[in-house]
Design a protein around this motif. Structure first.
Motif, PDB file in Angstrom:
ATOM      1  N   ARG A 105       0.860  -1.183   0.000  1.00  0.00           N
ATOM      2  CA  ARG A 105       0.000   0.000   0.000  1.00  0.00           C
ATOM      3  C   ARG A 105       0.895   1.231   0.000  1.00  0.00           C
ATOM      4  O   ARG A 105       1.963   1.232   0.618  1.00  0.00           O
ATOM      5  CB  ARG A 105      -0.906   0.044   1.238  1.00  0.00           C
ATOM      6  N   ARG A 106       0.471   2.255  -0.686  1.00  0.00           N
ATOM      7  CA  ARG A 106       1.188   3.527  -0.643  1.00  0.00           C
ATOM      8  C   ARG A 106       0.538   4.411   0.406  1.00  0.00           C
ATOM      9  O   ARG A 106      -0.683   4.651   0.378  1.00  0.00           O
ATOM     10  CB  ARG A 106       1.169   4.206  -2.011  1.00  0.00           C
ATOM     11  N   THR A 107       1.317   4.898   1.332  1.00  0.00           N
ATOM     12  CA  THR A 107       0.822   5.764   2.404  1.00  0.00           C
ATOM     13  C   THR A 107       1.573   7.091   2.347  1.00  0.00           C
ATOM     14  O   THR A 107       2.475   7.278   1.521  1.00  0.00           O
ATOM     15  CB  THR A 107       1.054   5.109   3.791  1.00  0.00           C
ATOM     16  N   SER A 108       1.221   7.973   3.243  1.00  0.00           N
ATOM     17  CA  SER A 108       1.907   9.270   3.281  1.00  0.00           C
ATOM     18  C   SER A 108       3.372   9.117   3.673  1.00  0.00           C
ATOM     19  O   SER A 108       4.200   9.986   3.390  1.00  0.00           O
ATOM     20  CB  SER A 108       1.203  10.199   4.278  1.00  0.00           C
ATOM     21  N   LYS A 109       3.710   7.996   4.308  1.00  0.00           N
ATOM     22  CA  LYS A 109       5.091   7.737   4.712  1.00  0.00           C
ATOM     23  C   LYS A 109       5.875   6.952   3.653  1.00  0.00           C
ATOM     24  O   LYS A 109       7.070   6.724   3.821  1.00  0.00           O
ATOM     25  CB  LYS A 109       5.104   6.957   6.032  1.00  0.00           C
ATOM     26  N   LEU A 154       5.979   3.442   0.882  1.00  0.00           N
ATOM     27  CA  LEU A 154       5.482   2.100   0.578  1.00  0.00           C
ATOM     28  C   LEU A 154       5.389   1.285   1.860  1.00  0.00           C
ATOM     29  O   LEU A 154       6.278   1.342   2.713  1.00  0.00           O
ATOM     30  CB  LEU A 154       6.429   1.410  -0.415  1.00  0.00           C
ATOM     31  N   GLU A 155       4.311   0.505   1.975  1.00  0.00           N
ATOM     32  CA  GLU A 155       4.077  -0.283   3.185  1.00  0.00           C
ATOM     33  C   GLU A 155       3.593  -1.674   2.806  1.00  0.00           C
ATOM     34  O   GLU A 155       2.764  -1.844   1.915  1.00  0.00           O
ATOM     35  CB  GLU A 155       3.028   0.430   4.048  1.00  0.00           C
ATOM     36  N   THR A 199       1.521  -5.085   3.216  1.00  0.00           N
ATOM     37  CA  THR A 199       0.265  -5.507   3.815  1.00  0.00           C
ATOM     38  C   THR A 199       0.537  -6.678   4.756  1.00  0.00           C
ATOM     39  O   THR A 199       1.598  -7.314   4.706  1.00  0.00           O
ATOM     40  CB  THR A 199      -0.741  -5.953   2.741  1.00  0.00           C
TER      41      THR A 199
END
Length: 279
Positions: free
Chosen positions: A54-58, A60-61, A63
């Motif tokens: 997932r792309r977040t404000s921080k 790549l993350e 799952t």
């Protein structure tokens, strides 16, 4: 999922992207483009039916689904590496299996192998006499020497000069009849269907043809490397200058063999010694 259907390339990309949490840095590690990494990840997600990143404000993350499988995937790649190392270790590092024309071995290769072995007396050689395209897998070859016009789809280097040389016995007339061998049949026909050259004897290989010429049985066109070695040894004399041609002796092997440490060592030694034996 069957082993034959495991998406190994996609899993390798997943591992790299998960370690870096960056498609760009994963692409640098894998020597591909970030777009290619993204395509592999999307294809893997489609195949597995889950979202992996997932792309977040921080940034790549991973799952939870992706994180759950990473340890097992990485352990699997470690087992792959151990398996590859075991396969490579199983190949004897001190035994060379080489396919080579017998006449070339006698006139050129034998002395070079002896010199190479002087520095490493533990080395062993298994020679397979061959004038054709011996199958590397079937014969478990490390290298092959072929009289041809290039390495084809293999990796290779030329051994000595290309082209041919006409030789004849020291006391034999220049106009002596021709000696034929498979590399130079010497029996071509002209436009009228008549033999263009008079052939009195046919033999099996260039080395035997040189021996026949040295015995006074005629003249013969042979690979330049063998002809010049025989001239240097005083067995025959040359008729004219070497004739240009595309064919020569080539040292060849498939790319995996060519990259082996032991093969690289022998190739380097033979490449340095790629001069007629009489020099």
């Amino acid at each position: 999922m069957k082993r034959t259907h495991l998406p190994l390339n996609g899993l390798r990309v997943l591992d790299a992207a998960a370690r870096h949490l960056s498609f760009t840095r994963a692409a640098d590690e894998l020597a591909v483009t970030p777009a290619a990494v993204g395509q592999q990840i999307r294809a893997l997600e489609d195949l597995l039916g889950v979202i992996l990143f997932r792309r977040t404000s921080k940034g790549l993350e991973l799952t939870d689904e992706a994180a759950a499988g990473l340890d097992a995937i990485r352990e699997g790649f470690l087992h792959f590496e151990e398996g590859v190392q075991a396969i490579q270790a199983g190949q004897s590092s001190h035994v060379y299996t080489i396919a080579c024309p017998r006449d070339f071995f006698a006139a050129w290769l034998s002395a070079r192998l002896a010199a190479f072995r002087n520095d490493s007396p533990h080395l062993r050689f298994a020679l397979i006499g061959s004038d054709g395209e011996t199958d590397f897998a079937e014969a478990n070859l490390d290298l092959a020497v072929r009289w041809c016009d290039g390495p084809g789809d293999l990796e290779g280097i030329p051994l000595g000069p290309e082209g041919t040389l006409v030789v004849v016995g020291p006391d034999v007339a220049d106009s002596a009849p021709w000696i034929a061998w498979p590399g130079d049949p010497a029996g071509e026909v002209d436009a009228h269907g008549e033999s263009a050259r008079e052939v009195h004897i046919s033999v099996g290989d260039a080395g035997t043809a040189i021996s026949a010429a040295a015995a006074g049985l005629g003249r013969v066109r042979v690979p330049r490397l063998l002809g010049e070695a025989a001239v240097a040894a005083g067995r025959v004399r040359a008729l004219g200058e070497p004739e240009p041609g595309r064919r020569g002796y080539w040292l060849v092997a498939p790319v995996p063999q060519w990259r082996q440490k032991k093969v690289k060592a022998l190739v380097a030694a033979l490449q340095q010694a790629a001069d007629p034996i009489g020099d």
